[in-house]
Scaffold this motif. Sequence first.
Motif, PDB file in Angstrom:
ATOM      1  N   UNK A  49       0.869  -1.106   0.055  1.00 29.62           N
ATOM      2  CA  UNK A  49      -0.007   0.057   0.072  1.00 29.62           C
ATOM      3  C   UNK A  49       0.819   1.225   0.003  1.00 29.62           C
ATOM      4  N   UNK A  50       1.738   1.211   0.891  1.00 32.40           N
ATOM      5  CA  UNK A  50       2.768   2.513   0.857  1.00 32.40           C
ATOM      6  C   UNK A  50       3.383   2.568  -0.413  1.00 32.40           C
ATOM      7  N   UNK A  51       4.027   1.588  -1.265  1.00 36.57           N
ATOM      8  CA  UNK A  51       4.638   1.925  -2.376  1.00 36.57           C
ATOM      9  C   UNK A  51       3.677   2.152  -3.520  1.00 36.57           C
ATOM     10  N   UNK A  52       2.553   1.615  -3.651  1.00 37.89           N
ATOM     11  CA  UNK A  52       1.436   2.101  -4.564  1.00 37.89           C
ATOM     12  C   UNK A  52       1.102   3.681  -4.191  1.00 37.89           C
ATOM     13  N   UNK A  53       0.960   3.877  -2.868  1.00 39.52           N
ATOM     14  CA  UNK A  53       0.729   5.438  -2.697  1.00 39.52           C
ATOM     15  C   UNK A  53       1.604   6.365  -3.453  1.00 39.52           C
ATOM     16  N   UNK A  54       3.065   5.924  -3.069  1.00 39.14           N
ATOM     17  CA  UNK A  54       4.191   6.679  -3.683  1.00 39.14           C
ATOM     18  C   UNK A  54       3.948   6.861  -5.159  1.00 39.14           C
ATOM     19  N   UNK A  55       3.688   5.815  -6.039  1.00 44.32           N
ATOM     20  CA  UNK A  55       3.555   5.783  -7.434  1.00 44.32           C
ATOM     21  C   UNK A  55       2.350   6.497  -7.567  1.00 44.32           C
ATOM     22  N   UNK A  56       1.166   6.540  -6.956  1.00 41.96           N
ATOM     23  CA  UNK A  56       0.098   7.103  -7.165  1.00 41.96           C
ATOM     24  C   UNK A  56       0.406   8.577  -6.978  1.00 41.96           C
ATOM     25  N   UNK A  57       1.203   9.191  -5.922  1.00 40.88           N
ATOM     26  CA  UNK A  57       1.072  10.448  -5.744  1.00 40.88           C
ATOM     27  C   UNK A  57       2.370  11.049  -6.559  1.00 40.88           C
ATOM     28  N   UNK A  58       3.159  10.354  -6.874  1.00 43.61           N
ATOM     29  CA  UNK A  58       4.508  10.949  -7.466  1.00 43.61           C
ATOM     30  C   UNK A  58       4.690  10.760  -8.918  1.00 43.61           C
ATOM     31  N   UNK A  59       5.768  11.117  -9.566  1.00 43.12           N
ATOM     32  CA  UNK A  59       5.873  11.219 -11.057  1.00 43.12           C
ATOM     33  C   UNK A  59       7.175  10.636 -11.066  1.00 43.12           C
ATOM     34  N   UNK A  60       7.116   9.561 -12.008  1.00 42.27           N
ATOM     35  CA  UNK A  60       8.391   8.765 -12.182  1.00 42.27           C
ATOM     36  C   UNK A  60       9.450   9.677 -12.915  1.00 42.27           C
ATOM     37  N   UNK A  61      10.780   9.510 -12.480  1.00 36.61           N
ATOM     38  CA  UNK A  61      11.908  10.151 -13.309  1.00 36.61           C
ATOM     39  C   UNK A  61      12.526   9.245 -14.280  1.00 36.61           C
ATOM     40  N   UNK A  62      12.935   9.899 -15.207  1.00 40.73           N
ATOM     41  CA  UNK A  62      13.627   8.685 -16.374  1.00 40.73           C
ATOM     42  C   UNK A  62      14.814   7.787 -15.691  1.00 40.73           C
TER      43      UNK A  62
END
Length: 92
Positions: free
Chosen positions: A46-59
């Motif tokens: 859940x924590x990692x999914x939330x980071x992906x949901x709220x963040x923007x991936x870097x190249x």
Amino acid sequence: MIVRIMGEGQVRLAESHLAELNKLDDELLAEVENGDGPGFRRTLQDLLAKVHELGAPLPDDSLDPSDLILPSPDATLEEVRELLRNDGLIPG
């Protein structure tokens, strides 16, 4: 801030999201301390999914230093226990 998820890469995340992530981090800390394997696994995901949901991936070739490093999704309870500080994985 830049968050690295071990084995996955980096995500740019606004610091305003830290309070929301800290709730999950507090749950994760309690589950690790209590040896709750199933709860730990669920909360880590859940924590990692939330980071992906709220963040923007870097190249992938980004060389920005990470402000925060989180374990990989398949990290064991023992591996995460070694990464934990008194206030969890996320400061605050």
